[in-house]
Design a protein around this motif. Structure first.
Motif, PDB file in Angstrom:
ATOM      1  N   GLN A 168      74.575  46.330 -20.640  1.00 16.57           N
ATOM      2  CA  GLN A 168      73.656  46.022 -19.224  1.00 16.57           C
ATOM      3  C   GLN A 168      72.658  45.579 -19.055  1.00 16.57           C
ATOM      4  OE1 GLN A 168      73.290  49.293 -15.959  1.00 16.57           O
ATOM      5  NE2 GLN A 168      73.128  47.861 -14.517  1.00 16.57           N
ATOM      6  N   ASN A 169      71.962  46.027 -20.278  1.00 19.52           N
ATOM      7  CA  ASN A 169      70.499  45.606 -20.665  1.00 19.52           C
ATOM      8  C   ASN A 169      70.320  44.267 -20.847  1.00 19.52           C
ATOM      9  OD1 ASN A 169      69.099  47.672 -19.258  1.00 19.52           O
ATOM     10  ND2 ASN A 169      69.004  48.683 -21.410  1.00 19.52           N
ATOM     11  N   GLN A 170      71.488  44.352 -21.712  1.00 23.46           N
ATOM     12  CA  GLN A 170      71.222  42.668 -22.608  1.00 23.46           C
ATOM     13  C   GLN A 170      71.511  41.854 -21.488  1.00 23.46           C
ATOM     14  OE1 GLN A 170      73.500  43.086 -26.502  1.00 23.46           O
ATOM     15  NE2 GLN A 170      73.133  45.301 -27.273  1.00 23.46           N
ATOM     16  N   MET A 171      72.376  42.212 -21.345  1.00 26.35           N
ATOM     17  CA  MET A 171      72.858  41.102 -20.079  1.00 26.35           C
ATOM     18  C   MET A 171      71.982  40.604 -18.886  1.00 26.35           C
ATOM     19  SD  MET A 171      76.670  41.978 -19.169  1.00 26.35           S
ATOM     20  CE  MET A 171      77.082  40.806 -18.191  1.00 26.35           C
ATOM     21  N   GLU A 172      70.984  41.739 -18.334  1.00 27.81           N
ATOM     22  CA  GLU A 172      70.051  41.665 -17.211  1.00 27.81           C
ATOM     23  C   GLU A 172      69.412  40.588 -18.757  1.00 27.81           C
ATOM     24  OE1 GLU A 172      69.363  45.424 -16.483  1.00 27.81           O
ATOM     25  OE2 GLU A 172      70.719  45.284 -15.088  1.00 27.81           O
ATOM     26  N   ALA A 173      68.431  40.955 -19.562  1.00 29.50           N
ATOM     27  CA  ALA A 173      67.926  39.901 -20.437  1.00 29.50           C
ATOM     28  C   ALA A 173      68.434  38.860 -20.634  1.00 29.50           C
ATOM     29  CB  ALA A 173      67.375  40.489 -21.737  1.00 29.50           C
ATOM     30  N   ALA A 174      69.763  38.321 -21.025  1.00 27.84           N
ATOM     31  CA  ALA A 174      69.935  37.053 -21.338  1.00 27.84           C
ATOM     32  C   ALA A 174      70.180  36.127 -20.141  1.00 27.84           C
ATOM     33  CB  ALA A 174      71.873  36.937 -21.762  1.00 27.84           C
ATOM     34  N   GLN A 175      70.624  37.035 -18.936  1.00 31.06           N
ATOM     35  CA  GLN A 175      70.396  36.678 -17.336  1.00 31.06           C
ATOM     36  C   GLN A 175      69.136  35.899 -16.852  1.00 31.06           C
ATOM     37  OE1 GLN A 175      72.005  39.848 -14.669  1.00 31.06           O
ATOM     38  NE2 GLN A 175      74.032  37.830 -14.146  1.00 31.06           N
ATOM     39  N   GLN A 176      67.741  36.246 -17.586  1.00 35.71           N
ATOM     40  CA  GLN A 176      66.876  36.421 -17.257  1.00 35.71           C
ATOM     41  C   GLN A 176      66.469  35.132 -17.942  1.00 35.71           C
ATOM     42  OE1 GLN A 176      64.950  36.996 -14.506  1.00 35.71           O
ATOM     43  NE2 GLN A 176      66.235  38.039 -14.134  1.00 35.71           N
ATOM     44  N   GLU A 177      67.031  35.511 -19.260  1.00 36.57           N
ATOM     45  CA  GLU A 177      66.212  33.958 -19.998  1.00 36.57           C
ATOM     46  C   GLU A 177      66.631  32.656 -19.686  1.00 36.57           C
ATOM     47  OE1 GLU A 177      66.610  33.148 -24.668  1.00 36.57           O
ATOM     48  OE2 GLU A 177      67.357  34.877 -24.151  1.00 36.57           O
ATOM     49  N   ILE A 178      68.528  32.552 -19.339  1.00 30.45           N
ATOM     50  CA  ILE A 178      68.971  31.743 -18.691  1.00 30.45           C
ATOM     51  C   ILE A 178      68.478  30.636 -18.207  1.00 30.45           C
ATOM     52  CG2 ILE A 178      70.754  31.063 -17.632  1.00 30.45           C
ATOM     53  CD1 ILE A 178      72.903  32.739 -19.144  1.00 30.45           C
TER      54      ILE A 178
END
Length: 110
Positions: free
Chosen positions: A19-29
């Protein structure tokens, strides 16, 4: 008696990490800027990874009051190109993470 059940705390920790990795990826996108182009760069649209248009640049050579349709087509083409590039970015950033979920990543941004 052997315990063959997975460790629940380990499963929860892995889920939290994902979940943390997905949130970080979303923010980067969302923070990434993409440039969609048409007409060999005569029309450029800069947008965020979330699809928000930040800037439109039109080369004066394509501004012809007698041919508005071509300019409209170029703008639409640049916008479409930008969205294709966003899709590629999302797939690059979220694809590996979504494989662990076996799911459709499009729902994360829809």
């Amino acid at each position: 008696m052997s315990n063959s059940l997975p460790d629940m705390q380990q499963i929860l920790a892995q889920a939290q990490d994902m979940q943390n990795q997905m949130e970080a990826a979303q923010q980067e996108i969302l923070a990434t800027e993409i440039v969609g182009q048409a007409g060999n760069g005569l029309v450029k649209i800069t947008m965020t990874g979330g699809g928000q248009v930040k800037e439109v640049a039109i080369d004066p050579s394509v501004v012809d009051p007698e041919d508005i349709e071509t300019l409209q087509d170029l703008i639409a083409g640049a916008f479409t190109d930008g969205h294709v590039r966003i899709g590629t970015l999302v797939e690059e950033k979220m694809g590996p993470l979504s494989q662990g979920l076996g799911g459709d990543i499009g729902s994360l941004f829809g």
